[in-house]
Motif scaffolding. Structure first.
Motif, PDB file in Angstrom:
ATOM      1  N   ARG A   9      -8.363  38.977  -9.751  1.00 29.60           N
ATOM      2  CA  ARG A   9      -7.586  39.745  -8.471  1.00 29.60           C
ATOM      3  C   ARG A   9      -8.551  41.072  -8.122  1.00 29.60           C
ATOM      4  O   ARG A   9      -8.538  41.221  -6.946  1.00 29.60           O
ATOM      5  CB  ARG A   9      -6.117  40.237  -9.052  1.00 29.60           C
ATOM      6  CG  ARG A   9      -5.618  41.127  -8.291  1.00 29.60           C
ATOM      7  CD  ARG A   9      -4.804  40.393  -7.122  1.00 29.60           C
ATOM      8  NE  ARG A   9      -3.803  41.410  -6.243  1.00 29.60           N
ATOM      9  CZ  ARG A   9      -3.712  41.128  -5.091  1.00 29.60           C
ATOM     10  NH1 ARG A   9      -4.083  40.246  -4.318  1.00 29.60           N
ATOM     11  NH2 ARG A   9      -3.169  42.348  -4.323  1.00 29.60           N
ATOM     12  N   LYS A  52      -6.305  36.307 -14.768  1.00 26.28           N
ATOM     13  CA  LYS A  52      -5.763  36.390 -13.265  1.00 26.28           C
ATOM     14  C   LYS A  52      -6.052  37.859 -12.843  1.00 26.28           C
ATOM     15  O   LYS A  52      -6.363  37.943 -11.723  1.00 26.28           O
ATOM     16  CB  LYS A  52      -4.418  36.070 -13.375  1.00 26.28           C
ATOM     17  CG  LYS A  52      -4.030  34.597 -13.458  1.00 26.28           C
ATOM     18  CD  LYS A  52      -2.722  34.416 -13.347  1.00 26.28           C
ATOM     19  CE  LYS A  52      -2.303  32.867 -13.529  1.00 26.28           C
ATOM     20  NZ  LYS A  52      -1.065  32.526 -13.772  1.00 26.28           N
ATOM     21  N   ARG A  87      13.095  43.111  -6.268  1.00 26.94           N
ATOM     22  CA  ARG A  87      13.106  42.189  -7.612  1.00 26.94           C
ATOM     23  C   ARG A  87      13.986  42.961  -8.556  1.00 26.94           C
ATOM     24  O   ARG A  87      14.472  43.981  -8.097  1.00 26.94           O
ATOM     25  CB  ARG A  87      11.686  42.483  -7.916  1.00 26.94           C
ATOM     26  CG  ARG A  87      11.333  43.725  -8.754  1.00 26.94           C
ATOM     27  CD  ARG A  87      10.328  43.462  -9.873  1.00 26.94           C
ATOM     28  NE  ARG A  87       9.482  44.668 -10.075  1.00 26.94           N
ATOM     29  CZ  ARG A  87      10.099  45.451 -11.149  1.00 26.94           C
ATOM     30  NH1 ARG A  87      11.296  45.285 -11.680  1.00 26.94           N
ATOM     31  NH2 ARG A  87       9.333  46.435 -11.440  1.00 26.94           N
ATOM     32  N   SER A 135       5.083  41.807   0.850  1.00 22.18           N
ATOM     33  CA  SER A 135       5.693  40.854   0.012  1.00 22.18           C
ATOM     34  C   SER A 135       4.901  40.263  -1.126  1.00 22.18           C
ATOM     35  O   SER A 135       3.748  39.792  -0.663  1.00 22.18           O
ATOM     36  CB  SER A 135       6.398  39.606   0.904  1.00 22.18           C
ATOM     37  OG  SER A 135       6.959  38.568   0.268  1.00 22.18           O
ATOM     38  N   TYR A 136       5.196  40.377  -2.327  1.00 24.19           N
ATOM     39  CA  TYR A 136       4.393  39.794  -3.566  1.00 24.19           C
ATOM     40  C   TYR A 136       5.359  38.864  -4.421  1.00 24.19           C
ATOM     41  O   TYR A 136       6.448  39.358  -4.854  1.00 24.19           O
ATOM     42  CB  TYR A 136       3.989  40.887  -4.256  1.00 24.19           C
ATOM     43  CG  TYR A 136       2.882  41.895  -3.556  1.00 24.19           C
ATOM     44  CD1 TYR A 136       1.855  41.517  -3.322  1.00 24.19           C
ATOM     45  CD2 TYR A 136       3.503  43.176  -3.287  1.00 24.19           C
ATOM     46  CE1 TYR A 136       0.889  42.342  -2.676  1.00 24.19           C
ATOM     47  CE2 TYR A 136       2.598  44.121  -2.624  1.00 24.19           C
ATOM     48  CZ  TYR A 136       1.262  43.761  -2.315  1.00 24.19           C
ATOM     49  OH  TYR A 136       0.288  44.538  -1.756  1.00 24.19           O
ATOM     50  N   CYS A 137       4.816  37.771  -4.659  1.00 23.64           N
ATOM     51  CA  CYS A 137       5.635  36.940  -5.519  1.00 23.64           C
ATOM     52  C   CYS A 137       7.145  36.774  -5.184  1.00 23.64           C
ATOM     53  O   CYS A 137       7.961  36.842  -5.888  1.00 23.64           O
ATOM     54  CB  CYS A 137       5.580  37.364  -7.021  1.00 23.64           C
ATOM     55  SG  CYS A 137       3.795  37.560  -7.512  1.00 23.64           S
ATOM     56  N   GLY A 138       7.267  36.381  -3.927  1.00 20.65           N
ATOM     57  CA  GLY A 138       8.750  36.394  -3.448  1.00 20.65           C
ATOM     58  C   GLY A 138       9.453  37.664  -3.177  1.00 20.65           C
ATOM     59  O   GLY A 138      10.658  37.258  -3.014  1.00 20.65           O
ATOM     60  N   ASN A 139       8.918  38.533  -3.681  1.00 14.95           N
ATOM     61  CA  ASN A 139       9.869  39.974  -3.473  1.00 14.95           C
ATOM     62  C   ASN A 139       9.390  40.921  -2.677  1.00 14.95           C
ATOM     63  O   ASN A 139       8.186  40.922  -2.493  1.00 14.95           O
ATOM     64  CB  ASN A 139      10.056  40.580  -4.715  1.00 14.95           C
ATOM     65  CG  ASN A 139      10.770  39.894  -5.767  1.00 14.95           C
ATOM     66  OD1 ASN A 139      12.148  39.534  -5.534  1.00 14.95           O
ATOM     67  ND2 ASN A 139      10.449  39.479  -7.019  1.00 14.95           N
TER      68      ASN A 139
END
Length: 211
Positions: free
Chosen positions: A151, A147, A41, A75-79
Motif C-alpha cells: 500500500r 500488504k 464501521r 469508502s474503504y473495505c465496505g465502510n
C-alpha cells in the motif's frame, strides 16, 4: 473576531507514526484541534462515540452526504469514513488549526475544495526504517505487514501533491518542525485576506484624505 485557524491534513505511510505525532503536537501546543471522523464501521474495543469516531449507520451517513454535511468522505473495505463540516468550521472560526489525519485520496479532495488548506506528508527516514517500525509493533502478521508495504508503494505516488514533507526521525524535532511550518503558512497572503482587505481599505481612505 480573531484570526481564523488553518485546515491542515496530516497523511503518511502506515507505520510512519502519524497518530503519535498528532497527539504530541496537541499536547505541546494548544492551538490545534483534531477532527473526529464519522464512520459506518462498528466500534472496536475501547473506542468511544464522539472521541475516536462518530459512529453511525449507512442510511444516516448517506443523508449527511446529501445534505453536504461532510467536507470529504471515502469508502474503504465496505465502510464509509468522512469529515463532518460543522465541527471543522466551528473550530476554525475559534482560531484553532484543525488537523485531519486522512489518506491521500481524501487529502486531494480537501485541497481541491479548500485551496488554503495545508497538506503535510509524514515519512520515516527510509523504507527500511518503515519496515522495521511495522515489525517492531509485533501486533500484525507478516502477511498484513506485506500488504501495508505494498500500500505504501501506491501512497508514495501522491506525495508530490502535498505542500510539505516531514521526516519523522525524532518525535520532538518533528513536532516542532510541523508547528513552524503551520505558523509560517498562517502568514502567507492567501491566508491573510481579511488583513490585506483591511489595510487596502485604510490606505484608500488615507489617499482620499491626501487629495
Amino acid at each position: 473576531m480573531g484570526e481564523k485557524g488553518i485546515l491542515m491534513v496530516i497523511s503518511g505511510f502506515s507505520g510512519a507514526g502519524k497518530g503519535t505525532l498528532v497527539r504530541a503536537l496537541m499536547q505541546e501546543y494548544d492551538q490545534y484541534a483534531l477532527s473526529v471522523s464519522m464512520t459506518t464501521r462498528a466500534p472496536r474495543e475501547g473506542e468511544r462515540d464522539g472521541v475516536e469516531y462518530f459512529f453511525t449507520d449507512r442510511e444516516h451517513f448517506e443523508e449527511t452526504i446529501r445534505a453536504e454535511g461532510l467536507i470529504e468522505y471515502a469508502s474503504y473495505c465496505g465502510n464509509y469514513y468522512g469529515t463532518p463540516r460543522a465541527y471543522v468550521e466551528e473550530q476554525l472560526s475559534r482560531g484553532q488549526n484543525v488537523i485531519l489525519e486522512i489518506e491521500i485520496q481524501g487529502a486531494l479532495k480537501i485541497k481541491e475544495k479548500f485551496p488554503e488548506s495545508v497538506l503535510i506528508f509524514v515519512t520515516p527516514p527510509s523504507a527500511a526504517e518503515l519496515k522495521r517500525r511495522l515489525l517492531g509493533r509485533g501486533t500484525e502478521s507478516t502477511e498484513v505487514i506485506g500488504k501495508r508495504l505494498a500500500r505504501a508503494v501506491e501512497e508514495s505516488d501522491g506525495i508530490e501533491a502535498y505542500d510539505y514533507i516531514v521526516v519523522n526521525d525524532k518525535l520532538e524535532t518533528c513536532v516542532e518542525e510541523i508547528h513552524r511550518l503551520v505558523d509560517a503558512a498562517r502568514r502567507a497572503p492567501v491566508r491573510r485576506k481579511a488583513l490585506i482587505a483591511k489595510i487596502r481599505e485604510e490606505l484608500q481612505e488615507f489617499s482620499k484624505g491626501a487629495e
